[in-house]
Design an enzyme around this catalytic site. Structure first.
Site, PDB file in Angstrom:
ATOM      1  N   ALA A 152       0.760  -1.235   0.031  1.00  0.00           N
ATOM      2  CA  ALA A 152      -0.012  -0.069  -0.040  1.00  0.00           C
ATOM      3  C   ALA A 152       0.865   1.225   0.006  1.00  0.00           C
ATOM      4  O   ALA A 152       0.545   2.499  -0.359  1.00  0.00           O
ATOM      5  CB  ALA A 152      -0.987   0.194   1.255  1.00  0.00           C
ATOM      6  N   LYS A 153       2.095   1.302   0.183  1.00  0.00           N
ATOM      7  CA  LYS A 153       2.957   2.216   0.303  1.00  0.00           C
ATOM      8  C   LYS A 153       2.673   3.635   1.025  1.00  0.00           C
ATOM      9  O   LYS A 153       2.519   4.562   0.546  1.00  0.00           O
ATOM     10  CB  LYS A 153       3.721   2.666  -0.874  1.00  0.00           C
TER      11      LYS A 153
END
Lengths: 275, 275
Positions: free
Chosen positions: B95-96
């Site tokens: 998801a960073k």
């Protein structure tokens, strides 16, 4: 929305206020919890009460994702409501995304096409090919983190890289990217003293400025150092407006807080334009 | 899942393969498009065919968000299926994410509590207080971007900051954060030659390594420079496995590709352990 349209709205409304829709179910009035979609009901009431005072709304995706599928649905309903009822409002998905090229394209589709936001915030760490896919979209805006309002900004952003602080390197480098005219930048209000230097690098870009209010930033200072000929500022307030009252009068209380900010902005704008 | 449990699974399965579930509706077999939830049906078939060969699965959230509410639902069904059918599989939400403290806590709740992933990827740009909220969760893992597999990594990550490259500064600094034992790092396989230096800074941490296959990284090189006594590597392959065939035999073809990688890993593990 084009940048010129946003500037026109700022002059029309005498406001460059952005309201952050960071809805925490633990903080909203209790009577809303009995409704089918408390987050949307809360947002709708806030928007209805403040849309004449603000030029932009900014839901932060974290607050929707935390409630899973139901939260994503509330986000979808909120942006649809804004786009249908207030097409002149500039919308920001505060998502801080960024990934390798083909993946960033999927994020751009998510926010620009599926949800139809005018803009999305992105993180710079992965560089050019993680941001350019967002910049390809016409009349959409990519708001890149430069110097954030939190304490952690001093861990990396202000460290010196090839003679300049990292956040300046980020500004200088990103200016050269394809369709860079679609870039805006996040600069925290808690770091207003940095704005003069920032304006030397990006005189024309819009800045999204969080951190006024709850985080302690000063509106006057931000405008003194950060405003340009096109105004070039969107000042965000979230908690100070949303949670002004925990009672049934929450929307009215939010309106009062938004009015305080908007009237301060109007005064600054009048001074600037000499009107 | 504890790190030790993950290490045990690696030895049991003789594999440190992570399969990236980056599902693009334009690339999956046409016959699946007629089903109610093509993304989930695709993932389920891939998982059913490969779960004995992989120790981890990694959906990248971009590919789900691009399909809006329906996409988020597919993500939810995928992680539920993994957790119910294969509780020994390590799950990664790619998801960073990263934001100011209270907002990062909401992201942590989204991925660790609502979706019940074992881990989530985060971006380092906003510093300590944007990452520590993730590290507070016991037996959950926070996988921070260090040196990514894309070309844009050279824009900022490899620039020199106070005498060391930024990605090394990120490694050195994050080691000192509270609950740093819950940190893992992303290092791209396309930059295997950097791994010796990286191991000097973080000898014990697990590394998530994308970029083998479609992006051109070498498994042998990554292992030569990156493996530690606990193995310490999760090698991700996405497109090379998922899209090995566009026909009705896609799951079987995916299994063949996963077997190729797993058998190479088994051979490396056998050499290492001398068994």
């Amino acid at each position: 929305m084009t940048t010129q349209h946003l500037v026109d709205q700022i002059h029309k409304k005498k406001s460059f206020l952005c309201i952050g829709l960071d809805v925490d179910l633990d903080k909203i009035p209790k009577h809303l919890l009995a409704t089918e979609d408390p987050i949307f009901e809360f947002n709708k009431a806030i928007i209805d009460a403040t849309h004449h005072l603000a030029v932009a709304y900014k839901p932060n995706t974290a607050f929707y994702e935390a409630y899973g599928l139901k939260g994503w649905q509330s986000l979808q309903k909120t942006i649809m409501y804004l786009n249908e009822q207030h097409p002149n409002i500039f919308t920001i998905a505060d998502a801080k995304r960024g990934d390798i090229g083909n993946t960033s394209t999927m994020y751009a589709k998510a926010f620009f096409e599926d949800l139809a936001f005018d803009s999305v915030t992105v993180a710079p760490y992965m560089g050019k090919d993680s941001v350019e896919p967002f910049l390809n979209f016409k009349d959409k805006h990519t708001i890149m983190l430069a110097l954030t309002s939190n304490q952690g900004a001093f861990n990396f952003q202000t460290k010196t890289v090839e003679g300049v602080e990292l956040y300046k390197k980020v500004l200088e480098t990103s200016k050269t990217w394809k369709n860079a005219e679609n870039l805006m930048y996040v600069v925290g209000a808690t770091k207003a003293e940095f704005l003069s230097d920032i304006r030397k690098i990006i005189p024309d870009s819009f800045l999204l400025v969080p951190g006024v209010g709850a985080q302690g930033g000063s509106l006057q200072e931000v405008c003194e150092y950060g405003m340009n000929d096109q105004i070039g500022l969107l000042i965000n307030s979230s908690r100070g407006i949303l949670y002004a009252s925990k009672g049934e009068d929450f929307a009215e209380a939010a309106k009062v807080q938004a009015e305080l900010l908007q009237s301060e902005m109007m005064s600054i704008l009048l001074k600037k334009t000499g009107a």
